[in-house]
Design a protein around this motif. Structure first.
Motif, PDB file in Angstrom:
ATOM      1  N   ILE A  38      36.513 -13.306  25.664  1.00  9.25           N
ATOM      2  CA  ILE A  38      36.385 -13.293  24.205  1.00  9.25           C
ATOM      3  C   ILE A  38      34.922 -13.196  23.804  1.00  9.25           C
ATOM      4  N   ARG A  39      34.094 -13.971  24.500  1.00  7.60           N
ATOM      5  CA  ARG A  39      32.660 -13.949  24.210  1.00  7.60           C
ATOM      6  C   ARG A  39      32.091 -12.551  24.399  1.00  7.60           C
ATOM      7  N   CYS A  41      33.798  -9.703  24.454  1.00  2.36           N
ATOM      8  CA  CYS A  41      34.388  -8.800  23.466  1.00  2.36           C
ATOM      9  C   CYS A  41      33.616  -8.891  22.160  1.00  2.36           C
ATOM     10  N   TYR A  42      33.268 -10.108  21.815  1.00  2.00           N
ATOM     11  CA  TYR A  42      32.500 -10.322  20.586  1.00  2.00           C
ATOM     12  C   TYR A  42      31.153  -9.617  20.686  1.00  2.00           C
ATOM     13  N   GLY A  45      31.978  -5.655  21.053  1.00  2.00           N
ATOM     14  CA  GLY A  45      32.663  -5.047  19.914  1.00  2.00           C
ATOM     15  C   GLY A  45      31.973  -5.309  18.597  1.00  2.00           C
ATOM     16  N   TRP A  46      31.947  -6.551  18.209  1.00  3.85           N
ATOM     17  CA  TRP A  46      31.455  -6.909  16.886  1.00  3.85           C
ATOM     18  C   TRP A  46      29.984  -6.573  16.722  1.00  3.85           C
ATOM     19  N   LEU A  49      29.343  -2.941  16.069  1.00  3.66           N
ATOM     20  CA  LEU A  49      30.032  -2.312  14.940  1.00  3.66           C
ATOM     21  C   LEU A  49      29.087  -1.662  13.927  1.00  3.66           C
ATOM     22  N   MET A 147      37.114  -2.819  23.908  1.00  3.77           N
ATOM     23  CA  MET A 147      36.365  -2.745  22.657  1.00  3.77           C
ATOM     24  C   MET A 147      35.908  -1.324  22.322  1.00  3.77           C
ATOM     25  N   ILE A 150      38.470   0.444  20.335  1.00  6.06           N
ATOM     26  CA  ILE A 150      38.541  -0.050  18.960  1.00  6.06           C
ATOM     27  C   ILE A 150      37.346   0.437  18.157  1.00  6.06           C
ATOM     28  N   LEU A 151      36.185   0.425  18.778  1.00  5.35           N
ATOM     29  CA  LEU A 151      35.000   0.962  18.102  1.00  5.35           C
ATOM     30  C   LEU A 151      35.201   2.446  17.793  1.00  5.35           C
ATOM     31  N   PHE A 153      38.061   3.903  17.092  1.00  4.83           N
ATOM     32  CA  PHE A 153      38.900   4.023  15.894  1.00  4.83           C
ATOM     33  C   PHE A 153      38.061   3.826  14.637  1.00  4.83           C
ATOM     34  N   TYR A 154      37.212   2.816  14.701  1.00  4.02           N
ATOM     35  CA  TYR A 154      36.332   2.560  13.549  1.00  4.02           C
ATOM     36  C   TYR A 154      35.479   3.782  13.257  1.00  4.02           C
TER      37      TYR A 154
END
Ligand SMILES: Nc1ncnc2c1ncn2[C@@H]1O[C@H](COP(=O)(O)OP(=O)(O)OP(=O)(O)O)[C@@H](O)[C@H]1O
Ligand SMILES: [Mg+2]
Lengths: 254, 337, 258
Positions: A38-39, A41-42, A45-46, A49, A147, A150-151, A153-154
């Motif tokens: 999770i760490r 991914c954050y 990903g985040w 972004l 990630m 997902i990035l 898709f964004y």
């Protein structure tokens, strides 16, 4: 001399293969490092972004602007949304996202693991009863593998918005009819191909960065080399993979 | 575990959710728009030639998309069988005697299947039915229709040419008629007709001149499209000849006017040979009719030109032409200053 | 100054028994037939020139490296024959304080210290973990740094945090790799005292690698010297340097010129 080089290259290849093999072995072996995943991914990903969104938007906007004149020649500017849609979904979004991430995330992973290796943090982890491969490598590769799509898709979405902004300014096309044309031009195969290739790209970025960092030579210059090579190698591999995927898709499409 | 970890997890959750949301929105938009998820009624249509139509191309009925082509394959007799997936909610409007043909959504746009016709007293199609097929109008046909129009025009021009020669030859007859005195009134009527004809000719000439002018401004394109420069020069010649006709006709009218004056003064001579004049009157009617025809065909050509101009692919070309013309004009004006 | 005899050493209990170990990297032969015993409760100092393979030796003991030849027995287990899980279990009983401290850069001091606990003793409650962290921090005298990042600490502070991190699992064996290298004399004395305290308080057996003879003198019950890939000399401080060997004498003379 040359023989020596070739020999070293094969040893390197064998090491990479062993590294990938170890990844898949550890991937399915409990315990799973959920918290660390999770760490990561954050982080992957985040934290990427804003950069990915910005580049996605700029690419969409600029690409639309640059494509207009050649379509105008035929009076076919009404085809712009279809053109943008195909370009962004089939190629630009996955590629641009992957390349930007290779630069940002890949180098980061290479440098981080490289410096952990040099300062014996990886050894320290090992002797304190933690499997560093699982904790550091598996979590990071999982993070990039999930990630980056997902990035993508964004960035595809934002890229299409950028294209819309430009088209709206010039052709006064409405939002609805723009997106109608956008989705008229692509099919499910395109969407799934976008997801599929970005998963491959994500895995590449993660595994290359981790390999370079994990096996960096000791010493500070080893860290720099690890970061540098992560980017160079993953970008190169991304292009090679893109080439292969395009071939496969062409086969599927006929 | 810690607060920072919690915050991270929440942000990550939102991030992933929105990202996957984008994917799902795309999938559903795509599915909804291309009606992939809607229930389908599958019917068949067999063609000799599908002109490049592919699986996934749209099916239109009265200009509304009602489904997609699901499969394209050969039958044993080497004809092509299409499986048409018609949306469940639309299939009731397609009747068993409706017809299918291959069309396109633009001059070089995608191929589509166009379903037409069908009478309301025939039941709707059901799964597995085969539709009758028609050969569709394609671009080539449109072009060949245009070609026929042009040929007709050439024929008309030829007629007029012959006619005018006849009229010219008829001068002698009218001269002869001058010595006749019986049909002075008839003569007057005939003259009126002739004047009328002349005016008509004028009108046609104007229309043709107008058309030629149009051809001139967008000349090269017309040449390309028609791939026939002969037509163009024929048209030109026709216009020139028509002008000739008009002039001859007006000269004739003047002569006739003089003749009628003569006639008026010598009304006393009653025996007139008017058979030829009568035939001339018939000729006048023919001319009139011809004029009408000509006008009609000119209008048609005009329409064709208009249609071509409105075609979106060529629109740009015309625009560019106009722009260049405007530029040239500007340059001229500058040169004049 | 010389360390007094420690009464708690049990010379019948070998916690580490290394026999005839060879290790080379490529063409570089580092260890050439090493024999070494560590007794329960003993502080063993390993001296040797830079690059002689001292760090390699303790990495062999903790299973980070595998020997080319010979046997390494730690706490009754044959290190080179253990599988991953058994090795991991054994490692929890060995504390390894790295030459470069090896603190995790991306974690705070608290996270660094609780890392071995959180990952190995999953049944522990939050309060218990916090208490252990505070205890070891106090033991190394750095309670105020708990929420700082490693990059904010000095080299000596990092070294002490590194030692604290290995102490938190209360290991049976401590391996110190140059604990006083590059520190000021007062910090050195602090660390030497810390090593002795750990020995007495937790009854640990330790191997201390060092170039620092003052350190060797104050903490070592026994001193061995790695020369040309083998342990050729051993004994207490005075016995070691009672020689004219050109490979040994400079060590002493450099530190203690009369
Ligand atoms: N993983 C490794 N790969 C290759 N060579 C290594 C490796 N580890 C150590 N060496 C080599 O082994 C030799 C001994 O290294 P080691 O780190 O044990 O030295 P040291 O005695 O600890 O020295 P120092 O006092 O400077 O720490 C060195 O020459 C080093 O280059
Ligand atoms: Mg060392």
């Amino acid at each position: 001399m040359a023989l020596d080089k070739i020999k070293r290259m094969f040893i390197e290849l064998a090491n990479i293969a062993r590294f990938v093999g170890r990844f898949f072995k550890e991937l399915f072996n409990p315990p799973f490092e959920f918290k660390e995943i999770i760490r990561q991914c954050y982080e992957v990903g985040w934290k990427s972004l804003p950069l990915i969104s910005l580049t996605g938007f700029v690419v969409g906007f600029v690409f639309t602007n640059q494509s207009r004149p050649s379509l105008q020649e035929f009076g076919a500017t009404s085809w712009l949304p279809a053109l943008i849609s195909i370009a962004i979904i089939r190629a630009l979004a996955p590629l641009v996202t992957a390349l930007i991430s290779a630069g940002k995330v890949g180098s980061n992973i290479g440098a981080e693991l490289g410096s952990m290796n040099v300062t014996e943090q990886i050894d320290a982890m090992e002797v304190s009863g933690t499997n560093p491969f699982k904790f550091l490598v598996v979590s990071r590769v999982i993070a990039t593998t999930f990630m980056i799509p997902i990035l993508t898709f964004y960035s595809a979405f934002v890229g299409l918005l950028g294209g819309f902004l430009n088209i709206n300014q010039n052709e006064n096309t409405s939002f609805l009819s723009y997106f109608y044309e956008v989705f008229d031009a692509v099919d499910f195969l395109d969407l799934f191909a976008m997801g599929f290739r970005s998963i491959i790209f994500g895995f590449t970025i993660g595994i290359v960065g981790c390999y370079q960092g994990y096996h960096s030579s000791k010493g500070t210059e080893g860290v720099g080399r690890a970061a540098n090579w992560s980017v160079v190698m993953s970008m190169f591999l991304i292009f090679v993979e893109e080439l292969l995927i395009v071939q496969i898709l062409q086969g599927l499409r006929v | 575990m810690s607060k920072a970890d919690n915050k991270r997890s929440i942000i990550l959750g939102i991030f992933v959710l929105v990202g996957i949301g984008i994917l799902f929105a795309a999938i559903f938009t795509l599915g909804g728009q291309q009606n992939r998820f809607a229930k389908k009624v599958e019917i068949k249509a067999v063609f000799d030639n599908v002109e490049g139509l592919k699986t996934g191309n749209n099916i239109w009925f009265s200009g509304v998309k009602i489904g997609i082509v699901k499969a394209v394959h050969f039958r044993d007799d080497r004809k092509v069988e299409l499986v048409l997936g018609i949306d469940d909610k639309s299939h009731e409007y397609i009747r068993k005697n409706s017809t299918a043909k291959i069309g396109s959504d633009g001059l070089i746009g995608n191929k589509i299947i166009v379903i037409e016709g069908g009478s309301t007293d025939v039941p709707p199609v059901e799964s597995g039915d085969e539709l009758r097929t028609l050969k569709g109008t394609d671009t080539e046909k449109m072009m060949s229709t245009l070609q026929v129009n042009n040929e007709n025009l050439v024929g008309i021009t030829e007629n007029i040419r012959q006619l005018s020669q006849k009229v010219l030859r008829g001068e002698g007859t009218i001269g002869a008629a001058l010595t006749d005195s019986i049909m002075a009134n008839n003569m007057r009527t005939m003259m009126a007709s002739l004047t009328q004809a002349a005016t008509n000719t004028n009108k046609v000439t104007a229309a043709l001149a107008n058309f030629t002018a149009k051809l001139n401004t967008q000349g090269s394109l017309a040449n390309e499209l028609l791939t026939d420069t002969v037509v163009y020069s024929n048209l030109r010649a026709a216009v020139a000849q028509l002008q000739g006709v008009t002039q001859t006709a007006s000269a004739l009218t003047t002569n006739l006017g003089q003749a009628s004056e003569k006639l008026n003064t010598s009304l006393s001579s009653p025996d007139n040979t008017l058979g030829l004049l009568l035939s001339d009157k018939a000729t006048a009617t023919t001319i009139k009719q011809t004029m009408v025809n000509l006008e009609a065909s000119t209008a048609k050509l005009d329409e064709n030109m208009e249609a071509l101009q409105h075609n979106f692919l060529l629109r740009g070309f015309f625009k560019k032409r106009d722009k260049e013309a405007a530029k040239a004009k500007e340059a001229e004006e500058k040169a004049q200053q | 100054m010389i360390k007094q005899h420690t009464s708690t050493i049990d010379y019948n209990d070998k916690v580490i028994d290394i026999h005839d170990v060879y290790k080379s990297f490529g063409t570089l032969e580092v260890l050439k037939g090493v024999d070494l015993q560590l007794f329960k409760g003993e502080n063993l100092v390993v001296l040797g020139r830079s690059g002689t393979g001292k760090s390699v030796l303790i990495k062999l003991i903790s299973g980070l490296l595998m020997p080319d030849q010979g046997t390494i027995n730690v706490l009754g287990e044959q290190v080179d024959e253990l599988d991953v899980k058994e090795l991991q279990k054994l490692r929890l009983r060995i504390g390894f304080s790295f030459q470069s401290s090896a603190l995790y850069d991306s974690m705070t001091i608290r996270e660094n210290l609780e890392f071995p606990l959180v990952r190995n003793k999953r049944h522990l409650k939050r309060a218990e973990i916090d208490e252990s962290v505070e205890n070891v921090l106090e033991a190394v005298g750095l309670s105020q740094t708990i929420n700082q990042m490693p990059s904010e600490l000095s080299g000596g502070q990092r070294k002490r945090i590194g030692i604290a991190r290995t102490l938190i699992l209360q290991p049976d064996i401590m391996l110190y790799d140059e604990p006083t290298a590059g520190l000021d004399p007062i910090t050195c004395i602090d660390i030497n005292n810390l090593i002795n305290e750990v020995q007495q308080q937790y009854k640990t057996s330790s191997i201390i690698i060092t170039h620092d003879l003052a350190c060797a003198k104050t903490v070592g019950d026994r001193i061995v010297m790695l020369l040309d890939g083998r342990f050729e000399r051993q004994g207490n401080f005075d016995e070691i340097f009672d020689t004219d060997d050109a490979r040994v004498k400079p060590f002493h003379d450099y530190n203690f010129i009369d």
